[in-house]
Design an enzyme around this catalytic site. Structure first.
Site, short mmCIF file in Angstrom:
data_model
loop_
_atom_site.label_atom_id
_atom_site.label_comp_id
_atom_site.label_asym_id
_atom_site.label_seq_id
_atom_site.Cartn_x
_atom_site.Cartn_y
_atom_site.Cartn_z
N SER A 1 0.84 -1.19 0.00
CA SER A 1 0.00 0.00 0.00
C SER A 1 0.87 1.24 0.00
O SER A 1 2.00 1.23 0.51
CB SER A 1 -0.89 0.01 1.25
OG SER A 1 -1.55 1.25 1.39
N TYR B 1 -2.32 -0.37 10.39
CA TYR B 1 -2.38 -0.75 8.98
C TYR B 1 -1.11 -0.32 8.26
O TYR B 1 -0.51 -1.09 7.51
CB TYR B 1 -3.60 -0.12 8.33
CG TYR B 1 -3.74 -0.45 6.86
CD1 TYR B 1 -4.23 -1.68 6.44
CD2 TYR B 1 -3.37 0.48 5.89
CE1 TYR B 1 -4.35 -1.98 5.09
CE2 TYR B 1 -3.49 0.19 4.54
CZ TYR B 1 -3.98 -1.04 4.14
OH TYR B 1 -4.09 -1.33 2.80
#
Length: 300
Positions: free
Chosen positions: A160, A173
């Site tokens: 990501s 995250y």
């Protein structure tokens, strides 16, 4: 696994990558990007597409779509937070032969301030699925992929853009995706260093993708949400080409560059005030809890 033999002194020409006639495995394959990777593999001629997810019903639907495209679909319900479950499913999958393509796609997100994360349900689970599972899954299949140089082979690790810049309400995250980037690119270098030219690793770092996983989040300045179809197409082409890393869209890559050259407080101003990165999660809602573990957008 023993990989002590240095093959770097034995270079050879590797033909272009294709999954045609080979075996592909996709984690988080029930919906979203995982489903699209599985369908892409079938359309590209994969003989076998192995589908892992925790959502048995959605997985069955994806398997039917894959089979309709001519590939043999093998759906398997696997809890990627359970290392023993990974090992058990991998033993079954290895009977199909060495993978031509492994897509580590599965992931979850908890959008909250760090102090609102529960230790087990949020912190441990996010790290288990996002950071550790790709390592454990890859380790199960890597020896066979390394040993069989009869065709080009690929590993795609979906990380990501959150692994390249910090962002409020994404601490755990982001930590999981920073871990994936560091591990994935190190693995790439190790394979290159030891002469495994037929096996290449690509790390995909997209910004927000409209799969529903990041429902309510908004993209930074000049960074609209990517469609799942666009994200998968970009990642697939980068993987086939053996590209080491893909950060998309372009503004996400620019953010990484600026963060690397600007002093911290200067970047806080540019990233937070100009690009608006630090407020992108203010209205985050995410998927309903029942579906949250079935999909990954691999994005911030």
């Amino acid at each position: 696994m023993s990989a002590s033999n240095n093959r770097a002194a034995r270079p050879f020409t590797v033909p272009p990558f294709t999954v045609d006639g080979g075996v592909a495995l996709v984690t988080g394959a029930a919906m979203g990007m995982g489903r699209l990777y599985a369908l892409r593999a079938a359309r590209e001629g994969a003989a076998v597409v192995i589908l892992w997810d925790v959502d048995a019903d959605a997985l069955a639907r994806t398997a039917a779509e894959v089979a309709a495209l001519g590939a043999r679909a093998i759906p398997r319900t696997v809890d990627l937070a359970d290392r023993a479950a990974i090992a058990d499913a991998a033993r079954e999958a290895r009977t199909e032969g060495p993978l031509a393509l492994l897509v580590n796609n599965a992931g979850i997100v908890r959008g909250a301030y760090f102090w609102d994360h529960a230790p087990d349900r949020d912190i441990a689970l996010t790290m288990d699925i996002n950071a550790l599972a790709p390592m454990y899954v890859t380790l199960e299949f890597l020896p066979d992929m390394m040993a069989d140089a009869g065709r080009p082979r690929r590993i795609l690790n979906v990380a990501s853009a959150a692994g390249t810049v910090s962002n409020p309400r994404m601490s755990v995250y982001a930590a999981s995706k920073w871990a994936v980037i560091g591990w994935s690119d190190s693995l790439r270098l190790e394979l290159e260093q030891q002469g495994y030219g037929h096996l290449k690793v690509t790390t995909f770092c997209p910004s927000y993708i409209s799969t529903g996983m990041f429902e309510g989040a908004r993209g930074p300045l000049l960074t609209p949400l990517m469609t799942p179809e666009d994200a998968v197409d970009r990642a697939w082409r980068a993987t086939a080409a053996g590209q080491p890393q893909l950060i998309a869209p372009a503004m996400a890559k620019l953010g990484k560059v600026l963060k690397g050259i600007l002093p911290v407080r200067a970047w806080d101003f540019v990233g937070g005030k100009v690009f608006g990165i630090y407020t992108t999660m203010d209205r985050f809602t995410g998927r309903p809890a029942a579906a949250a573990s079935s999909d990954t957008a691999g994005s911030r």
